[in-house]
Design an enzyme around this catalytic site. Structure first.
Site, PDB file in Angstrom:
ATOM      1  CG  HIS A 145      -1.771   1.219   1.362  1.00 29.48           C
ATOM      2  ND1 HIS A 145      -3.066   1.284   0.925  1.00 29.48           N
ATOM      3  CD2 HIS A 145      -1.506   2.452   1.870  1.00 29.48           C
ATOM      4  CE1 HIS A 145      -3.561   2.493   1.158  1.00 29.48           C
ATOM      5  NE2 HIS A 145      -2.634   3.226   1.737  1.00 29.48           N
ATOM      6  CD  GLU A 146       1.572   3.690   3.753  1.00 31.20           C
ATOM      7  OE1 GLU A 146       1.809   4.778   3.205  1.00 31.20           O
ATOM      8  OE2 GLU A 146       0.506   3.450   4.365  1.00 31.20           O
TER       9      GLU A 146
HETATM   10 ZN    ZN Z   1      -2.844   5.284   2.051  1.00 29.68          ZN
END
Ligand code: ZN
Length: 494
Positions: free
Chosen positions: A264-265
């Site tokens: 995600h990051e």
């Molecule tokens: Zn985010």
């Protein structure tokens, strides 16, 4: 003109240095600094942000912006500079109306409140957090009254994180999702849950960190332009041009959680790392369109990361680092990362019930800023909504209203952007398939970077040049709709 532009650019550069110092301190505070240094770090953050604020509101700066906004000057600016002047002028006008003492107090209170939230969450004691949250809410209202005295507070907040978005549009999209998802979630959860005991065990934290690096590299994170660290809550931060950092948090018993946070990051970071060089030192590099940002992180996390084919080329490598996974067939791992089950914690939620977590927060924010529900009643309201939307009730505020850091630093209006991101992703997935062919095939072949390249070309390179709505319409040639996301869920889980 030449002289004004030159002075303007130098001015921006100097202000950027204050911003950079402030970001560096914030990064340090959240990743490395010992607890007892917090108060003095907060003071320094207050100092640098006040300096930056002073520069953004100085009369001489206003005069420069005025000069560059004159039609004969403005039309000579290149695209990046034109956007910069426009946005800076809007901010200048807004900030002009905010008293400096209030601003400094607001910034320091945010840092204090964030710190109180950490402690309150750890001790599971809402009473530690409540006075800070209450103050942040009233200061946020006051702040918005200063910057946009004639507009509704919550509309201004939404627009801050997703320019051009309003509660009317979000209501329509979220209502369609809520109605479509309720029966789907009931249907999925009525089936027996898979047996995932093969995954039980302890997974070395250092090894999880290595897996993070493998995954980041796999999806296209550039380690020459970024680095990683550990924090309470995973986040991405851009320190300066060419330095985009991601953090992660680790749990020995939950390796999947750190894997998906990494992906995600990583998605956020890839976006920041790939803005076209020609926009260096312009406002285009600063991407404050959080819905669009979340669409990138969540595209990697969900549309790609929760697809079995994503793991085919990389699973053995991950199992080399986390040997327990050698006993877990990929099919079982797939079941584990695609379990749909109503739960309490947003960041641990599956991609389907996650939508409900966001709808809850959106409704809470409307309760705070439109219905003015008192702060002390918020935990109860939270629990009631959890029961309504997900059928589960938190036993403590730590796993209820205090689970997220967002409100502690005044990021109201941010949450809807997560779900808007997923809505955009439904549309983007259809478009990728149309232009590049089967995503399953691309992933299975280990050609994931072709998708990254497509995103670079279509979205990342433009930074914040266009609003999210414009980006989606330019890339997908359609208006924003929740339907593609709903049909992705139905196809996958029904
Ligand atoms: Zn985010």
């Amino acid at each position: 003109m030449e002289d004004t532009l030159k002075t303007f650019k130098e001015y921006l550069k100097r202000r950027k240095q204050f911003d950079q110092a402030q970001t560096m301190l914030a990064w340090d505070m959240q990743t490395a600094a010992p607890k007892d240094s917090v108060e003095s770090k907060i003071e320094s953050i207050g100092f640098f942000s006040t300096e930056s604020f002073r520069m953004s509101t100085a009369k001489e700066y206003g005069a420069l912006l005025e000069e560059l906004s004159k039609p004969e000057q403005f039309q000579k600016l290149d695209e990046g500079m034109a956007i910069t002047v426009e946005r800076e002028r809007k901010k200048y006008k807004r900030f002009q109306r905010v008293p400096e003492a209030f601003y400094t107090e607001f910034v320091t209170e945010k840092a204090r409140s964030e710190h109180a939230w950490e402690e309150a969450k750890e001790k599971d004691d809402f009473s530690i957090y409540e006075p800070h949250l209450d103050k942040i809410i009233s200061m946020t209202k006051e702040f918005v009254h200063y910057i946009e005295p004639d507009q509704e507070v919550y509309e201004v907040l939404l627009d801050m994180y997703e320019e051009g978005m309003d509660s009317h549009t979000i209501d329509t999209i979220f209502t369609e999702l809520k109605e479509g998802l309720k029966p789907l979630i009931e249907k999925i959860t009525s089936k027996p849950q898979p047996d995932l005991s093969l995954l039980d065990g302890r997974y070395d934290i250092q090894a999880q960190k290595k897996v993070q690096d493998v995954l980041l590299d796999y999806i296209g994170f550039n380690f020459d332009r970024g680095t990683t660290a550990e924090s309470v809550h995973p986040f991405t931060i851009t320190l300066c041009h060419g330095d985009v950092r991601v953090t992660n948090s680790y749990d020995e018993e939950a390796p999947i959680s750190s894997m998906f946070s990494a992906i995600h990051e990583g998605g956020h970071a890839i976006f920041e790392q790939n803005v076209n060089e020609k926009y260096k030192d312009t406002a285009v590099e600063e991407i404050e369109l959080m819905g669009l940002h979340e669409s990138q992180s969540r595209f990697y996390e969900n549309m790609l990361g929760r697809n079995k084919n994503f793991w085919i080329p990389v699973y053995d490598k991950v199992a080399e680092i986390l040997p327990q996974l050698k006993n877990v067939p990929l099919d079982v791992f797939m079941q584990a990362i695609n379990v749909v089950k109503p739960s309490l914690i947003r960041v641990d939620a599956d991609e389907v019930t996650y939508c409900m977590h966001i709808i809850l927060r959106y409704e809470m924010e409307k309760a705070i800023f439109i219905d003015h529900v008192p702060t002390k009643e918020l935990p109860k309201l939270w629990n009631k909504k959890m029961e309504e939307l997900l059928g589960v009730v938190p036993q403590s505020d730590a796993e209820g209203i205090m689970q997220d850091m967002h409100w502690s630093d005044g990021s109201f209006g941010y949450f809807p952007s997560y779900l808007l991101g997923s809505v955009y992703d439904g549309m983007l997935l259809e478009q990728v398939e149309e232009e590049l062919g089967s995503v399953d095939q691309i992933l299975a072949d280990g050609r994931i970077k072709e998708i990254t390249h497509w995103l670079n070309e279509k979205i990342h390179q433009y930074g914040s040049l266009y609003t999210s709505k414009e980006v989606i319409e330019r890339v997908c040639h359609k208006e924003i709709s929740a339907r593609p996301l709903l049909s992705y869920f139905t196809k996958k889980y029904d």
